[in-house]
Design an enzyme around this catalytic site. Structure first.
Site, PDB file in Angstrom:
ATOM      1  N   GLN A 120       7.914   9.432  90.221  1.00  0.00           N
ATOM      2  CA  GLN A 120       7.065   9.770  91.367  1.00  0.00           C
ATOM      3  C   GLN A 120       5.861   8.849  91.484  1.00  0.00           C
ATOM      4  OE1 GLN A 120       7.869  11.707  93.722  1.00  0.00           O
ATOM      5  NE2 GLN A 120       9.501  12.946  92.823  1.00  0.00           N
ATOM      6  N   CYS A 133      13.978  31.261  95.900  1.00  0.00           N
ATOM      7  CA  CYS A 133      15.116  31.438  96.787  1.00  0.00           C
ATOM      8  C   CYS A 133      15.699  30.134  97.288  1.00  0.00           C
ATOM      9  CB  CYS A 133      14.725  32.285  97.971  1.00  0.00           C
ATOM     10  SG  CYS A 133      14.710  34.014  97.527  1.00  0.00           S
ATOM     11  N   SER A 144      13.129   5.396  89.905  1.00  0.00           N
ATOM     12  CA  SER A 144      14.312   5.674  90.704  1.00  0.00           C
ATOM     13  C   SER A 144      14.183   4.997  92.055  1.00  0.00           C
ATOM     14  CB  SER A 144      14.426   7.193  90.870  1.00  0.00           C
ATOM     15  OG  SER A 144      15.379   7.485  91.859  1.00  0.00           O
ATOM     16  N   GLY A 145      15.244   4.344  92.494  1.00  0.00           N
ATOM     17  CA  GLY A 145      15.191   3.568  93.727  1.00  0.00           C
ATOM     18  C   GLY A 145      14.912   4.399  94.969  1.00  0.00           C
ATOM     19  N   ASN A 198       6.186  15.810  90.239  1.00  0.00           N
ATOM     20  CA  ASN A 198       6.879  15.791  91.521  1.00  0.00           C
ATOM     21  C   ASN A 198       6.486  16.939  92.440  1.00  0.00           C
ATOM     22  OD1 ASN A 198       8.282  16.970  89.220  1.00  0.00           O
ATOM     23  ND2 ASN A 198       9.842  17.619  90.672  1.00  0.00           N
ATOM     24  N   THR A 220      29.958  -2.671  85.724  1.00  0.00           N
ATOM     25  CA  THR A 220      29.675  -3.628  86.797  1.00  0.00           C
ATOM     26  C   THR A 220      28.493  -3.131  87.631  1.00  0.00           C
ATOM     27  OG1 THR A 220      31.967  -4.296  86.837  1.00  0.00           O
ATOM     28  CG2 THR A 220      30.675  -4.793  88.807  1.00  0.00           C
ATOM     29  N   GLY A 234      17.282   7.788  88.144  1.00  0.00           N
ATOM     30  CA  GLY A 234      16.190   8.158  87.251  1.00  0.00           C
ATOM     31  C   GLY A 234      16.678   8.962  86.061  1.00  0.00           C
TER      32      GLY A 234
END
Lengths: 391, 275
Positions: free
Chosen positions: A178, A324, A198-199, A150, A236, A71
């Protein structure tokens, strides 16, 4: 210990059908898709099949699909291509709640001579349309706005935004990482110039992404090299993963209904039951305008990493908007942009479901989480203070 | 995922001495909700002025809770003088180490202990000493100096890991670097400003550079370049010979001519071709 995976906005499990589809391309089907011999050429054909499945999930045509590595590569390619085709324009627009793939690139560009506008959102995470429109000028080179967030799952009105942006002759890109597979998307009807996906967010493996480039959009490659992808992305092909993504796209189309019915029902149950059982918790984001699989819940007066670590003892996987967890010191920029108070931002937990979650798993979380929150609150000085004040 | 030691996990999942001491002799309260962690430490002394009981309330991550729990275990039975000697490093060691990014949790423990001891001794609440350097987390120059000296810190990231300073908007990074440099005795040369060229100097330098550096290279490929005008930072040129008809002329101009001129004359120059 069983893993209860409710962190699907971070990544998803590779669907068994997808894994099966891709395996031969790691072993005996190792030909180079660009080769003239049929051993390689057959792999090339499979890639074209995958491309056509991806196109059909998006309502696009095959030649509008550029295969990438992730992505982030798709986002970078889209944004830099738009700037290259409008070299005289020096203004770029996005929102304050973008994924780092867009946000950090915009910040980088703003140190390189571009003026970047970050459009605010309201307390429910909805975009300030008036602010956006006011800031589109003759100098605006491009607008990039995510389809769905997201962290909160809040959906932006991309069809309307695209119309407004295109009406002004400005390039429009959307990061739909998303959204794809969770809500219906039909690019035949939505006027975006470029779209990233994105896959690994839709049950394909990590390391493969897509950039949709509408026919007629000015384009320049990010990776310069061989003739692959019609000269739009040298290198490739990641054959096995691309073929996997083709299968995943086909499955995503088939499962879209389930995402919006069964998965949504599970999410709603998780949310409603937790709100019922745990006092002082709040849902972050517009409850009526979200992805069906996502909920971000703020547990006031406790800290997110502690919640995650205690859930981890039961094999429950989720994410937090707390500082955190990431090693940074400030809570999520998304929650801060929405004005979520610090009392709540540090204790925000995101659950993101998939079709692989079961009702038993959701019940298990509903049973285990409330005592964790109670335990941490009993340790928290702010919870004690709050109780004393209200007593 | 954080690489927490088993001891950190144990003190987080089974924290010792959680709670409040109603009639505490000393209380140390540090941190805030905004900062993302906070610790309230309660101390009770016995008749020999030794710490008989210690309890805590903590809001924070796993390592903050573990550091608080460890601290209460470490100080029980100590005199105030002995307890005062406990450093943040000691707390981290007790836990078998903390991830570097989490060292500020051990510093928070030490700070709460100091505050509780001062409280017992009836010392006045110390005013904030020094000047605030990090506005985001309210950290002073004194606190940064102390963390640098006691923990042998050498970088801004170290300082952020130990006392959080510099972890927000990052505007204070220069000041933090100056504090570190001051302690390490490093002197950094002030940034040299390139002398500003007058217009005539600039034009001459551009001409010289074209003649000496650029034209010979282009001529090797049968090309040439002529300077037409200089307008502010815009350098107007005309490509000649094979360059004029070359499809890569745009690249030649931007990547070669412009970068050479920026390197050797002034970084803000822009080269344009006049037709």
């Amino acid at each position: 210990m069983n893993v209860i995976y409710t962190d699907n906005n971070a990544t998803t499990q590779v669907a068994p059908e997808v894994l099966e589809e891709m395996l031969p391309y790691f072993s005996n089907q190792y030909g180079n898709p660009s080769s003239i011999h049929s051993f390689g050429g057959n792999v090339g054909k499979k890639i074209e099949e995958a491309r056509s499945k991806i196109a059909s999930l998006l309502g696009a045509s095959s030649n509008e699909i550029v295969l990438t590595s992730c992505g982030t590569e798709s986002d970078s390619t889209a944004i830099l291509a738009a700037l290259n085709s409008n070299p005289e324009k020096k203004h770029i627009v996005t929102t304050r709640v973008e994924h780092p793939a867009v946000k950090n690139l915009y910040e980088h560009l703003s140190r390189k001579g571009y003026r970047a506008t970050f459009v605010p959102v309201d307390k429910d995470g909805n975009i300030d349309m008036e602010y956006l429109l006011k800031n589109l000028t003759g100098d605006t080179a491009m607008v990039s706005i995510m389809w769905a967030n997201n962290e909160t799952g809040v959906i932006f009105p991309i069809p309307e935004i695209a119309e407004e942006v295109k009406e002004r002759g400005i390039v429009f890109h959307t990061d739909a990482v998303q959204a794809v597979g969770k809500i219906p998307i039909n690019l035949a009807e939505v006027n975006v110039d470029m779209l990233s996906l994105s896959g690994h967010k839709l049950h394909a493996p990590k390391g493969v992404g897509v950039l949709y480039v509408r026919k007629g959009t000015k384009f320049s490659p990010f990776m310069i090299g061989g003739h692959q992808e019609n000269g739009r992305r040298g290198g490739t092909e990641n054959t096995a993963s691309i073929i996997a993504l083709g299968k995943a796209a086909e499955l995503a189309a088939a499962h879209l209904d389930e995402e919006n019915t069964r998965v949504k029902t599970l999410r709603d149950k998780l949310e409603t039951e937790l709100l019922k059982r745990v006092p002082n918790c709040i849902i972050n984001g517009d409850r009526g305008n979200r992805l069906p699989n996502t909920t971000s819940i703020a547990f006031e007066y406790v800290e997110g990493e502690s919640i995650l670590m205690m859930m981890d003892q039961y094999g429950i996987c989720a994410s937090s908007g707390s500082a955190c967890t990431s090693g940074s010191l400030e809570p999520s920029h998304v929650l801060r942009a929405m004005g979520v108070p610090f009392t709540a931002a540090h204790g925000s937990i995101r659950f993101s479901l998939s079709i692989y979650n079961t009702e038993e798993e959701i019940d298990f979380i509903i049973e285990k989480l409330p005592p964790i929150i109670e335990r941490l609150r009993n340790m928290s000085p702010f919870w004690q203070e709050m109780k004393k004040k209200s007593a | 995922m954080w690489d927490y030691t088993d001891k950190v996990k144990d003190h987080f999942l089974n924290p010792r001495n959680v709670g409040e001491i109603e009639d505490a002799d000393g209380v140390g309260d540090v941190g805030s909700l905004a900062c993302g962690d906070a610790l309230k430490l309660f101390l009770k002394l016995d008749e020999h002025k030794r710490i008989k009981d210690a309890k805590f309330q903590t809001f924070g991550c796993a390592s903050a809770i573990a550091s608080s729990s460890a601290l209460t275990e470490m100080i029980k039975g100590l005199t105030l003088e002995e307890a005062k000697k406990i450093s943040n490093e000691n707390i981290a060691e007790y836990l078998g180490g903390l991830p570097k990014e989490k060292m500020h949790c051990s510093v928070m423990g030490r700070d709460a202990l100091e505050k509780a001891i001062s409280h017992i001794k009836g010392e006045e609440e110390k005013k904030i000493e020094g000047e605030i350097v990090c506005e985001c987390f309210g950290v002073t120059d004194r606190e940064i100096e102390r963390a640098v000296r006691e923990n042998h810190l050498t970088s801004i990231k170290d300082v952020t890991d130990y006392v959080k300073a510099g972890g927000g908007c990052q505007n204070c990074h220069e000041k933090i670097q100056a504090i570190i440099d001051g302690i390490l005795g490093v002197e950094r040369p002030a940034k040299k400003e390139a002398p500003k060229l007058t217009n005539i100097q600039k034009i001459r330098l551009i001409e010289e550079t074209l003649e000496r550096e650029i034209t010979p290279t282009l001529k090797k490929d049968g090309g040439d370049i002529a300077l037409i005008d200089v307008d502010g930072d815009r350098v107007l040129v005309k490509l000649r010979g094979t360059c004029a008809s070359c499809s890569k002329s745009e690249l030649t101009l931007k990547h070669y001519v412009e970068s050479k001129l920026r390197e050797l004359v002034a970084p803000e120059l822009e080269v344009e071709e006049v037709q």
